[in-house]
Design a protein around this motif. Structure first.
Motif, PDB file in Angstrom:
ATOM      1  N   CYS A 242       0.826  -1.207   0.000  1.00 36.69           N
ATOM      2  CA  CYS A 242       0.000   0.000   0.000  1.00 36.69           C
ATOM      3  C   CYS A 242       0.862   1.258   0.000  1.00 36.69           C
ATOM      4  O   CYS A 242       0.570   2.230  -0.699  1.00 36.69           O
ATOM      5  CB  CYS A 242      -0.929  -0.013   1.213  1.00 36.69           C
ATOM      6  N   PHE A 243       1.944   1.237   0.761  1.00 39.58           N
ATOM      7  CA  PHE A 243       2.833   2.396   0.863  1.00 39.58           C
ATOM      8  C   PHE A 243       3.447   2.732  -0.498  1.00 39.58           C
ATOM      9  O   PHE A 243       3.449   3.892  -0.923  1.00 39.58           O
ATOM     10  CB  PHE A 243       3.934   2.115   1.886  1.00 39.58           C
ATOM     11  N   VAL A 244       3.955   1.719  -1.186  1.00 34.39           N
ATOM     12  CA  VAL A 244       4.594   1.926  -2.492  1.00 34.39           C
ATOM     13  C   VAL A 244       3.579   2.423  -3.515  1.00 34.39           C
ATOM     14  O   VAL A 244       3.845   3.367  -4.266  1.00 34.39           O
ATOM     15  CB  VAL A 244       5.272   0.627  -2.979  1.00 34.39           C
ATOM     16  N   LEU A 245       2.390   1.803  -3.546  1.00 32.11           N
ATOM     17  CA  LEU A 245       1.353   2.233  -4.482  1.00 32.11           C
ATOM     18  C   LEU A 245       0.950   3.687  -4.236  1.00 32.11           C
ATOM     19  O   LEU A 245       0.767   4.459  -5.183  1.00 32.11           O
ATOM     20  CB  LEU A 245       0.117   1.345  -4.351  1.00 32.11           C
ATOM     21  N   SER A 246       0.812   4.051  -2.977  1.00 30.09           N
ATOM     22  CA  SER A 246       0.420   5.418  -2.632  1.00 30.09           C
ATOM     23  C   SER A 246       1.496   6.414  -3.043  1.00 30.09           C
ATOM     24  O   SER A 246       1.188   7.498  -3.561  1.00 30.09           O
ATOM     25  CB  SER A 246       0.147   5.531  -1.129  1.00 30.09           C
ATOM     26  N   ALA A 247       2.754   6.059  -2.818  1.00 27.69           N
ATOM     27  CA  ALA A 247       3.856   6.941  -3.199  1.00 27.69           C
ATOM     28  C   ALA A 247       3.893   7.131  -4.716  1.00 27.69           C
ATOM     29  O   ALA A 247       4.084   8.250  -5.209  1.00 27.69           O
ATOM     30  CB  ALA A 247       5.180   6.367  -2.702  1.00 27.69           C
ATOM     31  N   VAL A 248       3.695   6.047  -5.462  1.00 27.14           N
ATOM     32  CA  VAL A 248       3.676   6.124  -6.929  1.00 27.14           C
ATOM     33  C   VAL A 248       2.512   6.992  -7.389  1.00 27.14           C
ATOM     34  O   VAL A 248       2.657   7.838  -8.284  1.00 27.14           O
ATOM     35  CB  VAL A 248       3.578   4.709  -7.550  1.00 27.14           C
ATOM     36  N   ALA A 249       1.327   6.793  -6.780  1.00 30.24           N
ATOM     37  CA  ALA A 249       0.144   7.562  -7.157  1.00 30.24           C
ATOM     38  C   ALA A 249       0.333   9.055  -6.866  1.00 30.24           C
ATOM     39  O   ALA A 249      -0.077   9.914  -7.665  1.00 30.24           O
ATOM     40  CB  ALA A 249      -1.080   7.036  -6.420  1.00 30.24           C
ATOM     41  N   LEU A 250       0.951   9.376  -5.745  1.00 37.26           N
ATOM     42  CA  LEU A 250       1.192  10.775  -5.400  1.00 37.26           C
ATOM     43  C   LEU A 250       2.180  11.415  -6.368  1.00 37.26           C
ATOM     44  O   LEU A 250       2.026  12.569  -6.766  1.00 37.26           O
ATOM     45  CB  LEU A 250       1.710  10.884  -3.964  1.00 37.26           C
ATOM     46  N   ASN A 251       3.197  10.672  -6.739  1.00 33.51           N
ATOM     47  CA  ASN A 251       4.196  11.204  -7.660  1.00 33.51           C
ATOM     48  C   ASN A 251       3.623  11.382  -9.068  1.00 33.51           C
ATOM     49  O   ASN A 251       3.922  12.369  -9.751  1.00 33.51           O
ATOM     50  CB  ASN A 251       5.402  10.265  -7.717  1.00 33.51           C
ATOM     51  N   ARG A 252       2.793  10.449  -9.483  1.00 32.90           N
ATOM     52  CA  ARG A 252       2.236  10.475 -10.837  1.00 32.90           C
ATOM     53  C   ARG A 252       1.103  11.483 -10.981  1.00 32.90           C
ATOM     54  O   ARG A 252       0.900  12.072 -12.035  1.00 32.90           O
ATOM     55  CB  ARG A 252       1.743   9.072 -11.189  1.00 32.90           C
TER      56      ARG A 252
END
Length: 199
Positions: free
Chosen positions: A106-116
């Motif tokens: 969840c942490f990695v997905l959220s970080a990717v979503a925030l960056n994108r």
């Protein structure tokens, strides 16, 4: 604090976090708080169910195991009165590792979503108009997204919450790994009443 008592506290903290992560992920299916006509207009990372699967479902199992450790029967096996409790603490390490993996997902997905950034309509097409998180510092870029309304703050808020809560979950499960190691090696600080002996 007894290792079983510590695990119970951790389990108690994980349950509401898992529920909140699930709710946050569900809300992301309604960009800007509205129902979209085409599911293809929802940000891709939402469909990976980081909050529902990673920090939600996968976190429930460790939480329930942690909650049950305090009352686990420690009357022993093979003539060793403390081995039941020690085995339970050892098994909690495995479930804690599952929790770390779920929270990490969840942490990695959220970080990717925030960056994108979110998927939105720019006036010409549905696309991802932001690059490498440039919209995070420059709020004037938010006007690039014309639809859904308020999609940028909506996604930013919910994915930030998922990022923070999954990070907390990973830390709590990491603490249980250490706590479980102590419980496996040393046993709980006090055995249950049926034994009447300390470990």
């Amino acid at each position: 604090m007894c290792t079983g008592g510590c695990a119970k506290c951790l389990g108690t903290a994980l349950i509401p976090l898992a529920v909140l992560c699930t709710l946050a992920n569900i809300l992301l299916f309604f960009p800007g708080g509205k129902v979209v006509e085409n599911n293809l207009h929802i940000t891709d990372e939402v469909w990976y169910f980081g909050g529902i699967l990673g920090s939600g479902v996968l976190m429930i199992f460790p939480a329930l195991v942690f909650l049950g450790l305090k009352n686990n029967d420690c009357c022993g096996c093979c003539g060793n009165e403390s081995c039941g409790k020690r085995f339970a603490m050892f098994s909690s390490i495995i479930f804690a590792a599952v929790g770390v993996l779920g929270a990490g997902y969840c942490f990695v997905l959220s970080a990717v979503a925030l960056n994108r950034g979110p998927k939105c309509y720019t006036g010409r097409e549905w696309t991802y108009p932001f690059q490498d998180g440039n919209y995070l510092a420059d709020h004037t870029l938010w006007n690039t997204c014309q639809s859904p309304e308020n999609i940028v703050p909506w996604n930013l808020t919910l994915f930030s919450l998922l990022l923070v809560m999954s990070g907390i979950q990973a830390v709590l499960c990491g603490i249980q790994v250490v706590n479980g190691l102590f419980g496996t090696i040393c046993g709980d600080c006090k055995c249950c009443g049926c034994c009447g002996v300390s470990n």
